[in-house]
Design a protein around this motif. Structure first.
Motif, PDB file in Angstrom:
ATOM      1  N   ALA A 257       0.868  -1.300  -0.080  1.00  0.00           N
ATOM      2  CA  ALA A 257      -0.085   0.038  -0.052  1.00  0.00           C
ATOM      3  C   ALA A 257       1.094   1.046   0.108  1.00  0.00           C
ATOM      4  CB  ALA A 257      -0.879  -0.123   1.278  1.00  0.00           C
ATOM      5  N   VAL A 258       1.890   1.416   0.818  1.00  0.00           N
ATOM      6  CA  VAL A 258       2.896   2.391   0.733  1.00  0.00           C
ATOM      7  C   VAL A 258       3.464   2.572  -0.387  1.00  0.00           C
ATOM      8  CG1 VAL A 258       4.819   3.137   1.661  1.00  0.00           C
ATOM      9  CG2 VAL A 258       3.195   2.267   3.366  1.00  0.00           C
ATOM     10  N   ARG A 259       3.724   1.579  -1.111  1.00  0.00           N
ATOM     11  CA  ARG A 259       4.455   1.714  -2.683  1.00  0.00           C
ATOM     12  C   ARG A 259       3.581   2.204  -3.468  1.00  0.00           C
ATOM     13  NH1 ARG A 259       6.913  -3.122  -4.853  1.00  0.00           N
ATOM     14  NH2 ARG A 259       8.138  -1.718  -6.180  1.00  0.00           N
ATOM     15  N   VAL A 260       2.252   1.887  -3.543  1.00  0.00           N
ATOM     16  CA  VAL A 260       1.234   2.544  -4.292  1.00  0.00           C
ATOM     17  C   VAL A 260       0.977   3.946  -4.001  1.00  0.00           C
ATOM     18  CG1 VAL A 260      -1.200   2.897  -4.827  1.00  0.00           C
ATOM     19  CG2 VAL A 260      -0.269   0.487  -4.718  1.00  0.00           C
ATOM     20  N   MET A 261       1.257   4.372  -2.876  1.00  0.00           N
ATOM     21  CA  MET A 261       1.307   5.962  -2.670  1.00  0.00           C
ATOM     22  C   MET A 261       2.554   6.722  -3.049  1.00  0.00           C
ATOM     23  SD  MET A 261      -0.631   6.094   1.110  1.00  0.00           S
ATOM     24  CE  MET A 261      -0.273   4.567   1.757  1.00  0.00           C
ATOM     25  N   GLU A 262       3.603   5.930  -2.827  1.00  0.00           N
ATOM     26  CA  GLU A 262       5.074   6.250  -3.397  1.00  0.00           C
ATOM     27  C   GLU A 262       5.006   6.618  -4.687  1.00  0.00           C
ATOM     28  OE1 GLU A 262       9.555   4.411  -2.971  1.00  0.00           O
ATOM     29  OE2 GLU A 262       8.135   3.086  -3.656  1.00  0.00           O
ATOM     30  N   ARG A 263       4.415   5.537  -5.662  1.00  0.00           N
ATOM     31  CA  ARG A 263       4.340   5.861  -6.909  1.00  0.00           C
ATOM     32  C   ARG A 263       3.744   6.916  -7.380  1.00  0.00           C
ATOM     33  NH1 ARG A 263       4.091   0.359  -7.070  1.00  0.00           N
ATOM     34  NH2 ARG A 263       1.859   0.147  -7.158  1.00  0.00           N
ATOM     35  N   ALA A 264       2.536   7.454  -6.812  1.00  0.00           N
ATOM     36  CA  ALA A 264       1.815   8.587  -6.941  1.00  0.00           C
ATOM     37  C   ALA A 264       2.465   9.903  -6.709  1.00  0.00           C
ATOM     38  CB  ALA A 264       0.160   8.322  -6.217  1.00  0.00           C
TER      39      ALA A 264
END
Length: 95
Positions: free
Chosen positions: A76-83
């Motif tokens: 989930a953090v990686r999804v926010m990181e990409r955004a």
């Protein structure tokens, strides 16, 4: 954190309860970005590479998240990181 939740703003957004832990984790890692400084004759700037993953893992432990949730939270953090990286890139291209 309670003050942040109660403060009204045009930047407010809703977070589903099942995502709250991941959002808190991402926010806690706000100072853990890996960056490169790029300099050239025509200017330069800061290039955001991504989060420091060992710091994300350390934050998960400090928050006391159970080990079996680490993968879910990390994803989930990686999804926010990409955004966030896309926002950083867009802002840099407008400069």
């Amino acid at each position: 954190m309670a003050a942040a939740r109660s403060r009204g703003s045009t930047d407010d957004f809703e977070v589903l309860a099942e995502n709250w832990d991941a959002v808190e984790l991402f926010a806690a890692c706000g100072t853990q970005w890996r960056k490169s400084v790029v300099a050239s004759l025509t200017g330069g700037g800061v290039f955001y590479e991504g989060l420091d993953y060992p710091a994300v893992e350390a934050a998960m432990r400090m928050f006391g998240f159970r080990r079996k949730r680490h993968r879910e939270l990390f994803d989930a953090v990686r999804v926010m990181e990409r955004a966030a990286l896309q926002v950083f890139t867009d802002r840099a291209s407008r400069s």
